[in-house]
Design a protein around this motif. Structure first.
Motif, short mmCIF file in Angstrom:
data_model
loop_
_atom_site.label_atom_id
_atom_site.label_comp_id
_atom_site.label_asym_id
_atom_site.label_seq_id
_atom_site.Cartn_x
_atom_site.Cartn_y
_atom_site.Cartn_z
N GLY A 112 0.79 -1.23 0.00
CA GLY A 112 0.00 0.00 0.00
C GLY A 112 0.81 1.27 0.00
N CYS A 113 2.15 1.16 -0.02
CA CYS A 113 3.03 2.34 -0.06
C CYS A 113 2.70 3.32 1.08
N GLU A 147 -15.15 13.40 8.34
CA GLU A 147 -15.23 12.92 9.73
C GLU A 147 -16.67 12.91 10.21
N GLU A 148 -17.05 11.85 10.92
CA GLU A 148 -18.37 11.75 11.52
C GLU A 148 -18.22 11.20 12.93
N LYS A 149 -18.70 11.95 13.90
CA LYS A 149 -18.68 11.52 15.31
C LYS A 149 -17.27 11.11 15.75
N GLY A 150 -16.27 11.88 15.32
CA GLY A 150 -14.91 11.65 15.74
C GLY A 150 -14.19 10.54 15.00
N GLN A 151 -14.83 9.97 13.99
CA GLN A 151 -14.22 8.89 13.22
C GLN A 151 -14.06 9.30 11.75
N ILE A 152 -12.98 8.83 11.15
CA ILE A 152 -12.76 9.11 9.74
C ILE A 152 -13.64 8.19 8.90
N THR A 153 -14.42 8.78 8.00
CA THR A 153 -15.23 7.97 7.09
C THR A 153 -14.71 8.04 5.65
N GLY A 154 -13.80 8.96 5.38
CA GLY A 154 -13.19 9.06 4.07
C GLY A 154 -11.91 9.86 4.16
N LEU A 155 -10.92 9.52 3.34
CA LEU A 155 -9.61 10.18 3.43
C LEU A 155 -8.95 10.21 2.06
N LEU A 156 -8.28 11.32 1.78
CA LEU A 156 -7.46 11.44 0.57
C LEU A 156 -6.10 12.02 0.98
N HIS A 157 -5.04 11.30 0.63
CA HIS A 157 -3.66 11.69 0.94
C HIS A 157 -2.96 11.97 -0.38
N PHE A 158 -2.29 13.12 -0.49
CA PHE A 158 -1.67 13.50 -1.76
C PHE A 158 -0.34 14.20 -1.52
N VAL A 159 0.42 14.33 -2.60
CA VAL A 159 1.63 15.15 -2.60
C VAL A 159 1.50 16.15 -3.74
N PHE A 160 2.22 17.27 -3.62
CA PHE A 160 2.13 18.33 -4.62
C PHE A 160 3.44 19.09 -4.65
N ASP A 161 4.05 19.18 -5.84
CA ASP A 161 5.33 19.86 -5.97
C ASP A 161 5.20 21.27 -6.52
N GLY A 162 3.99 21.79 -6.59
CA GLY A 162 3.75 23.12 -7.12
C GLY A 162 3.32 23.10 -8.58
N LYS A 163 3.55 21.99 -9.26
CA LYS A 163 3.17 21.86 -10.67
C LYS A 163 2.22 20.69 -10.91
N THR A 164 2.49 19.58 -10.24
CA THR A 164 1.70 18.37 -10.44
C THR A 164 1.31 17.76 -9.10
N GLU A 174 -0.24 14.45 -6.98
CA GLU A 174 -0.36 12.99 -7.09
C GLU A 174 -1.15 12.46 -5.91
N ILE A 175 -2.23 11.77 -6.19
CA ILE A 175 -3.01 11.12 -5.14
C ILE A 175 -2.28 9.87 -4.71
N ARG A 176 -1.94 9.78 -3.43
CA ARG A 176 -1.25 8.60 -2.91
C ARG A 176 -2.22 7.58 -2.33
N HIS A 177 -3.23 8.06 -1.62
CA HIS A 177 -4.20 7.15 -1.01
C HIS A 177 -5.58 7.80 -1.01
N LEU A 178 -6.58 7.03 -1.37
CA LEU A 178 -7.98 7.47 -1.31
C LEU A 178 -8.80 6.29 -0.82
N ALA A 179 -9.51 6.48 0.27
CA ALA A 179 -10.30 5.38 0.83
C ALA A 179 -11.53 5.93 1.53
N VAL A 180 -12.59 5.16 1.46
CA VAL A 180 -13.83 5.44 2.19
C VAL A 180 -14.11 4.25 3.10
N ARG A 181 -14.51 4.52 4.33
CA ARG A 181 -14.79 3.44 5.27
C ARG A 181 -15.81 2.47 4.69
N SER A 182 -15.62 1.19 4.96
CA SER A 182 -16.40 0.14 4.29
C SER A 182 -17.91 0.36 4.41
N ASP A 183 -18.40 0.83 5.57
CA ASP A 183 -19.84 1.00 5.73
C ASP A 183 -20.37 2.30 5.13
#
Length: 264
Positions: A154-155, A175-192, A194-203
């Protein structure tokens, strides 16, 4: 196997292995290798086939290489498990041969990824409010990442790496009731971006939570050019990205894993 404690030593070692026909799955830069050198987690291994760079990720080792003779075996033990990812374009026959070579050296294919690209363009407003957690939220965010991504393939960032990225505002959270229900992690160098991780809680999957995360991300990078790697067989993810203008750009990668056994 020799630990590397100085970036200049790494640069000189790599230069000594650069010759016509060499194939590599990495570019040596201070930004890429500096943190591992500082943490003492980078080792170099010279083999009959070429140079291996091994990064200790606690629960596995990441392999980068400079291979110059695929007719010769590695002929050396590797840590177990060791994960390698080889990215290539259709015309990169040398890298595709390297994938075949690693399979012959005891690596097993795990899955393939495809890269999607989006040209620069307007970004919409997220339909749901997003949080931008700070470094103090590192355990909270890292726990969600570990629950939703394979630790080997999963890097995932280390705790220290993630804290630095949180300080830069590189994680968006639903976030809902103190819990993460969705998350997007990215990097950005000022030009491009890149999405590194995108996930939504199973329920919460299938409830439209991917859209505000992607809209918020594009807004965060100012609608700049963007890329994302996703599993080749994950058609649902490719469809979701496609709604925001991402299309396959021809780049693929093979993810391989070595576990200790007789042979190599």
């Amino acid at each position: 196997m020799a630990p590397l404690n100085d970036y200049e030593d790494l640069s000189q070692l790599v230069s000594s292995h650069m010759r016509p026909g060499v194939v590599t799955n990495t570019m040596v830069t201070p930004g890429e290798y500096g943190p591992a050198i500082a943490a003492g987690t980078l080792d170099a291994l010279e083999t009959p086939a070429g140079l291996l760079l091994l990064r200790d990720r606690t629960d596995h080792t990441r392999l980068n290489f400079y291979l110059n003779d695929l007719s010769r075996p590695l002929d050396t033990p590797l840590p177990s498990p060791t994960v390698a990812e080889v990215a290539f374009r259709p015309r990169d026959t040398g890298l595709q041969e390297a994938v075949t070579y690693l399979r012959g050296q005891g690596f097993t294919s795990v899955f393939e990824r495809v890269r999607l690209s989006r040209p620069a363009g307007p970004a919409g407003e997220p339909a749901l409010p997003l949080l931008t957690p700070g470094p103090e939220n590192t355990p909270w965010v890292l726990s969600f990442l570990r629950e939703n991504f394979n630790p080997l393939t999963g890097c995932l960032p280390t705790e220290e790496e993630l804290a630095g990225q949180l300080a830069q505002g590189r994680v968006l959270v639903l976030e809902e009731k103190g819990q993460i229900t969705g998350l997007l992690h990215f990097v950005f160098d000022g030009k491009t971006g890149e999405i590194r991780h995108l996930a939504v809680r199973s329920d919460r999957r299938g409830t439209g939570r991917t859209r505000p995360l992607l809209a918020g991300y594009l807004q965060a990078i100012g609608g700049a050019k963007s890329i994302v790697w996703t599993r080749r067989d994950d058609l649902a993810a490719q469809t979701a990205y496609g709604r925001f203008g991402f299309t396959p750009d021809g780049r693929r990668s093979a993810v391989l894993c070595y576990t200790e056994k007789e042979g190599i």
